[in-house]
Design a protein around this motif. Structure first.
Motif, PDB file in Angstrom:
ATOM      1  N   TRP A 103       0.481  -0.567   2.252  1.00 41.52           N
ATOM      2  CA  TRP A 103      -0.265  -1.775   2.623  1.00 41.52           C
ATOM      3  C   TRP A 103      -1.325  -1.463   3.663  1.00 41.52           C
ATOM      4  CZ3 TRP A 103      -0.069  -6.007  -0.147  1.00 41.52           C
ATOM      5  CH2 TRP A 103      -0.637  -7.180   0.331  1.00 41.52           C
ATOM      6  N   SER A 104      -2.482  -2.110   3.528  1.00 38.37           N
ATOM      7  CA  SER A 104      -3.586  -1.940   4.473  1.00 38.37           C
ATOM      8  C   SER A 104      -4.382  -3.238   4.526  1.00 38.37           C
ATOM      9  CB  SER A 104      -4.500  -0.792   4.011  1.00 38.37           C
ATOM     10  OG  SER A 104      -5.202  -1.176   2.842  1.00 38.37           O
ATOM     11  N   PRO A 105      -5.261  -3.382   5.495  1.00 34.51           N
ATOM     12  CA  PRO A 105      -6.115  -4.576   5.531  1.00 34.51           C
ATOM     13  C   PRO A 105      -6.969  -4.719   4.266  1.00 34.51           C
ATOM     14  CG  PRO A 105      -6.190  -3.455   7.633  1.00 34.51           C
ATOM     15  CD  PRO A 105      -5.431  -2.557   6.694  1.00 34.51           C
ATOM     16  N   PHE A 106      -7.375  -3.591   3.678  1.00 33.82           N
ATOM     17  CA  PHE A 106      -8.169  -3.643   2.442  1.00 33.82           C
ATOM     18  C   PHE A 106      -7.361  -4.283   1.314  1.00 33.82           C
ATOM     19  CE2 PHE A 106      -9.306  -1.766  -1.660  1.00 33.82           C
ATOM     20  CZ  PHE A 106     -10.626  -2.154  -1.760  1.00 33.82           C
ATOM     21  N   VAL A 107      -6.113  -3.875   1.166  1.00 31.39           N
ATOM     22  CA  VAL A 107      -5.242  -4.446   0.129  1.00 31.39           C
ATOM     23  C   VAL A 107      -4.955  -5.906   0.454  1.00 31.39           C
ATOM     24  CG1 VAL A 107      -2.982  -4.298  -0.989  1.00 31.39           C
ATOM     25  CG2 VAL A 107      -4.224  -2.192  -0.419  1.00 31.39           C
ATOM     26  N   GLU A 112      -3.584 -13.484  -1.056  1.00 34.10           N
ATOM     27  CA  GLU A 112      -3.421 -14.554  -0.068  1.00 34.10           C
ATOM     28  C   GLU A 112      -1.993 -14.638   0.458  1.00 34.10           C
ATOM     29  OE1 GLU A 112      -4.898 -18.254  -1.556  1.00 34.10           O
ATOM     30  OE2 GLU A 112      -6.825 -17.379  -2.127  1.00 34.10           O
ATOM     31  N   GLY A 113      -1.025 -14.327  -0.389  1.00 30.25           N
ATOM     32  CA  GLY A 113       0.370 -14.411   0.012  1.00 30.25           C
ATOM     33  C   GLY A 113       0.893 -13.151   0.666  1.00 30.25           C
ATOM     34  N   GLY A 114       0.004 -12.214   0.976  1.00 31.12           N
ATOM     35  CA  GLY A 114       0.409 -10.977   1.623  1.00 31.12           C
ATOM     36  C   GLY A 114       1.293 -10.120   0.731  1.00 31.12           C
ATOM     37  N   LYS A 115       2.180  -9.380   1.353  1.00 34.41           N
ATOM     38  CA  LYS A 115       3.031  -8.439   0.629  1.00 34.41           C
ATOM     39  C   LYS A 115       4.000  -9.125  -0.332  1.00 34.41           C
ATOM     40  CE  LYS A 115       2.955  -5.312   4.561  1.00 34.41           C
ATOM     41  NZ  LYS A 115       3.764  -4.710   5.625  1.00 34.41           N
ATOM     42  N   THR A 116       4.213 -10.404  -0.139  1.00 23.75           N
ATOM     43  CA  THR A 116       5.126 -11.134  -1.027  1.00 23.75           C
ATOM     44  C   THR A 116       4.381 -12.067  -1.982  1.00 23.75           C
ATOM     45  OG1 THR A 116       5.451 -12.863   0.648  1.00 23.75           O
ATOM     46  CG2 THR A 116       7.031 -11.004   0.628  1.00 23.75           C
ATOM     47  N   ASP A 117       3.067 -11.885  -2.112  1.00 21.38           N
ATOM     48  CA  ASP A 117       2.276 -12.695  -3.048  1.00 21.38           C
ATOM     49  C   ASP A 117       2.901 -12.594  -4.442  1.00 21.38           C
ATOM     50  OD1 ASP A 117       0.185 -13.412  -5.008  1.00 21.38           O
ATOM     51  OD2 ASP A 117      -1.110 -13.513  -3.236  1.00 21.38           O
ATOM     52  N   PRO A 118       3.154 -13.733  -5.085  1.00 22.88           N
ATOM     53  CA  PRO A 118       3.806 -13.687  -6.400  1.00 22.88           C
ATOM     54  C   PRO A 118       2.974 -13.001  -7.491  1.00 22.88           C
ATOM     55  CG  PRO A 118       3.140 -15.933  -5.846  1.00 22.88           C
ATOM     56  CD  PRO A 118       2.900 -15.093  -4.633  1.00 22.88           C
ATOM     57  N   ASN A 119       1.685 -12.846  -7.272  1.00 23.03           N
ATOM     58  CA  ASN A 119       0.829 -12.202  -8.277  1.00 23.03           C
ATOM     59  C   ASN A 119       0.613 -10.709  -7.985  1.00 23.03           C
ATOM     60  OD1 ASN A 119      -0.596 -12.462 -10.718  1.00 23.03           O
ATOM     61  ND2 ASN A 119      -2.532 -12.661  -9.646  1.00 23.03           N
ATOM     62  N   LEU A 120       1.176 -10.205  -6.895  1.00 21.65           N
ATOM     63  CA  LEU A 120       1.019  -8.806  -6.510  1.00 21.65           C
ATOM     64  C   LEU A 120       1.845  -7.901  -7.424  1.00 21.65           C
ATOM     65  CD1 LEU A 120       0.065  -6.637  -4.409  1.00 21.65           C
ATOM     66  CD2 LEU A 120       2.198  -7.107  -3.213  1.00 21.65           C
ATOM     67  N   GLN A 121       1.199  -6.873  -7.956  1.00 24.76           N
ATOM     68  CA  GLN A 121       1.906  -5.890  -8.781  1.00 24.76           C
ATOM     69  C   GLN A 121       1.507  -4.495  -8.321  1.00 24.76           C
ATOM     70  OE1 GLN A 121       4.298  -6.313 -11.524  1.00 24.76           O
ATOM     71  NE2 GLN A 121       4.504  -4.289 -10.613  1.00 24.76           N
ATOM     72  N   LEU A 122       2.490  -3.658  -8.088  1.00 23.80           N
ATOM     73  CA  LEU A 122       2.250  -2.259  -7.759  1.00 23.80           C
ATOM     74  C   LEU A 122       2.464  -1.432  -9.014  1.00 23.80           C
ATOM     75  CD1 LEU A 122       1.594  -0.165  -5.562  1.00 23.80           C
ATOM     76  CD2 LEU A 122       4.058  -0.031  -5.085  1.00 23.80           C
ATOM     77  N   LEU A 123       1.487  -0.578  -9.318  1.00 25.57           N
ATOM     78  CA  LEU A 123       1.565   0.311 -10.473  1.00 25.57           C
ATOM     79  C   LEU A 123       1.749   1.744  -9.985  1.00 25.57           C
ATOM     80  CD1 LEU A 123      -1.415  -1.045 -12.623  1.00 25.57           C
ATOM     81  CD2 LEU A 123       1.014  -1.654 -12.804  1.00 25.57           C
ATOM     82  N   ARG A 124       2.419   2.526 -10.819  1.00 31.09           N
ATOM     83  CA  ARG A 124       2.603   3.949 -10.539  1.00 31.09           C
ATOM     84  C   ARG A 124       2.011   4.730 -11.709  1.00 31.09           C
ATOM     85  NH1 ARG A 124       7.666   7.455  -8.573  1.00 31.09           N
ATOM     86  NH2 ARG A 124       7.100   9.389  -9.623  1.00 31.09           N
ATOM     87  N   PHE A 125       1.077   5.628 -11.401  1.00 26.69           N
ATOM     88  CA  PHE A 125       0.476   6.504 -12.407  1.00 26.69           C
ATOM     89  C   PHE A 125       0.985   7.914 -12.152  1.00 26.69           C
ATOM     90  CE2 PHE A 125      -3.028   9.293 -13.888  1.00 26.69           C
ATOM     91  CZ  PHE A 125      -2.997   8.970 -15.234  1.00 26.69           C
ATOM     92  N   ASP A 126       1.739   8.435 -13.115  1.00 23.09           N
ATOM     93  CA  ASP A 126       2.245   9.805 -13.040  1.00 23.09           C
ATOM     94  C   ASP A 126       1.330  10.694 -13.861  1.00 23.09           C
ATOM     95  OD1 ASP A 126       4.887   9.776 -11.566  1.00 23.09           O
ATOM     96  OD2 ASP A 126       5.172   8.124 -12.974  1.00 23.09           O
ATOM     97  N   PRO A 127       0.479  11.496 -13.196  1.00 21.26           N
ATOM     98  CA  PRO A 127      -0.463  12.337 -13.921  1.00 21.26           C
ATOM     99  C   PRO A 127       0.246  13.430 -14.709  1.00 21.26           C
ATOM    100  CG  PRO A 127      -0.925  12.332 -11.552  1.00 21.26           C
ATOM    101  CD  PRO A 127       0.365  11.632 -11.759  1.00 21.26           C
TER     102      PRO A 127
END
Length: 165
Positions: A103-107, A112-127
């Motif tokens: 997490w950062s100010p840019f993210v 709007e809901g911060g780290k618990t925003d219901p629309n927030l999704q974290l993706l993982r890309f395994d090269p």
């Protein structure tokens, strides 16, 4: 002479610095590439992936994602001296501790809901596999071309296919 390992090291360094990739799912569900900010887990000591991307659950990319899906990331460094196409696996993950580390100010500006925003999704890309190109597109390369130098000979050791995983 540039080795494949040199090019791979340059790719990781440039990705960590520049962070913008074009990301898409491959296959039938593919769609068009989308610009994304790739982040490294600060607790992962070698900075060689996986890459993490914050996005929204309602994007086409997330909606098309099924479990762990094949994906492709395309990268061009800011100075246009390094380019790469990277195949890998993309998955949606739920990891509040990782969200906290990344997490950062840019993210935060996007959710709007911060780290618990219901629309927030974290993706993982395994090269997985990558094709990397190093380019000399500066003034020196232009002068050499004007003086009749064959540019193809300069690129013999400036490209490599490597395994990133």
């Amino acid at each position: 002479m540039t080795t494949p390992q040199d090019l791979q090291a340059k790719l990781w360094k440039a990705l960590k610095s520049d962070r913008t990739i074009m990301l898409r799912l491959t296959g039938d569900e593919g769609g068009l590439s989308q610009p994304m900010t790739a982040l490294f887990d600060p607790d992962n000591g070698d900075d060689r992936g996986p890459l993490y991307i914050f996005t929204a659950k309602d994007t086409d990319l997330v909606q098309a994602l099924m479990g762990c899906s094949p994906a492709q990331a395309t990268f061009a460094s800011k100075g246009h001296d390094l380019f790469a196409g990277v195949e890998g696996e993309l998955s949606a993950i739920e990891d509040p501790a990782l969200v906290d580390r990344l997490w950062s100010p840019f993210v935060a500006a996007w959710y709007e809901g911060g780290k618990t925003d219901p629309n927030l999704q974290l993706l993982r890309f395994d090269p997985g596999r990558a094709q990397i190109w190093e380019s000399e597109n500066g003034l020196f390369a232009g002068l050499r071309l004007m003086l009749g130098h064959d540019p193809k000979s300069d690129y013999q050791d400036k490209t490599a296919q490597v395994r990133l995983s």
